[in-house]
Write an enzyme that holds these catalytic residues in place. Structure first.
Site, PDB file in Angstrom:
ATOM      1  N   CYS A   1      26.933  85.372  82.396  1.00 24.23           N
ATOM      2  CA  CYS A   1      27.234  86.606  81.666  1.00 24.23           C
ATOM      3  C   CYS A   1      26.836  87.799  82.529  1.00 24.23           C
ATOM      4  CB  CYS A   1      26.448  86.621  80.356  1.00 24.23           C
ATOM      5  SG  CYS A   1      26.766  88.071  79.344  1.00 24.23           S
TER       6      CYS A   1
ATOM      7  N   HIS B   1      33.315  83.277  74.258  1.00 20.71           N
ATOM      8  CA  HIS B   1      32.110  83.968  74.745  1.00 20.71           C
ATOM      9  C   HIS B   1      32.198  85.469  74.430  1.00 20.71           C
ATOM     10  CE1 HIS B   1      29.030  84.634  78.135  1.00 20.71           C
ATOM     11  NE2 HIS B   1      29.485  85.847  77.900  1.00 20.71           N
ATOM     12  N   GLU B   2      33.357  86.067  74.707  1.00 22.81           N
ATOM     13  CA  GLU B   2      33.509  87.518  74.503  1.00 22.81           C
ATOM     14  C   GLU B   2      33.547  87.874  73.010  1.00 22.81           C
ATOM     15  OE1 GLU B   2      32.956  89.332  76.976  1.00 22.81           O
ATOM     16  OE2 GLU B   2      33.219  87.776  78.491  1.00 22.81           O
TER      17      GLU B   2
ATOM     18  N   HIS C   1      30.139  88.168  71.805  1.00 22.27           N
ATOM     19  CA  HIS C   1      29.506  89.455  72.136  1.00 22.27           C
ATOM     20  C   HIS C   1      29.755  90.481  71.034  1.00 22.27           C
ATOM     21  CE1 HIS C   1      27.660  89.192  76.048  1.00 22.27           C
ATOM     22  NE2 HIS C   1      28.742  88.710  76.640  1.00 22.27           N
TER      23      HIS C   1
HETATM   24 ZN    ZN Z   1      28.812  87.760  78.430  1.00 24.26          ZN
END
Ligand code: ZN
Length: 191
Positions: free
Chosen positions: A90, A132-133, A136
């Site tokens: 990341c 993953h995004e 976030h």
């Molecule tokens: Zn990340």
């Protein structure tokens, strides 16, 4: 604009949906692609540049090329199938990597920069990056998804990031958490 590192409070912020897709958003996205390429990343969420808005960018090739660039505005993962483990990193935790279990196949819906809705069926690297995004945008970072045992291996890294961040705050190089949160709230109201 700069990429913020753990434990910046923006990384724990639950993003607000985008209400208007205009020139301001387009120029923000262009700057984010520049930052992402400089940092040699393949995905970057708005939280990672301390913006409380629900969008992220990806280019899984990591090489500047408009045809490989995708913007996901107000993304929603509609379905998940299967499960597969893989290594993740990341840009907000540079040089730190860990094994994360994710859905093998997802269907995601979002809007592009022209305001057109689209749907994509994704697996392998693009599927992982989008999961993953999207995390976030909900204030979730990849260590949150690691097993306790795997987490032990990067505990020292996380503690180092924490130390560096708090020392910078003490020296006044980074505002306090309260001030950073206030800025995020003000940005939300300015939408
Ligand atoms: Zn990340």
């Amino acid at each position: 604009m700069e990429i913020v590192h753990y434990p910046h409070p923006a990384l724990r912020w639950k993003s607000k949906p985008i209400l208007e897709i205009g020139s301001e958003l387009r120029s923000t996205v262009a700057k984010m692609f520049e930052l992402m390429y400089e940092a040699k990343g393949i995905g970057l969420a708005a939280n990672q540049v301390a913006l409380p808005w629900r969008f992220f960018i990806i280019n899984v090739t990591g090489e500047a090329n408009p045809e490989e660039e995708f913007v996901f505005i107000n993304p929603e993962i509609k379905s998940r199938k299967g499960s597969v483990e893989g290594e993740e990193g990341c840009l907000s935790l540079p040089e730190t990597f860990g094994q994360v279990r994710r859905a093998e196949e997802i269907v995601v819906e979002a809007f592009d920069l022209k305001g057109h809705g689209f749907e994509m069926e994704l697996e392998e690297l693009p599927g992982r990056v989008v999961q993953h995004e999207t995390d976030h945008l909900d204030g979730v970072i990849f260590p949150d998804r690691m097993t306790e045992m795997a987490l032990k291996e990067i505990e020292a890294d996380l503690a180092d990031f924490e130390d560096v961040f708090r020392r910078k705050q003490k020296r006044g190089e980074i505002p306090s958490d309260d001030d950073l949160k206030k800025t995020l709230r003000d940005l939300e109201l300015s939408m």
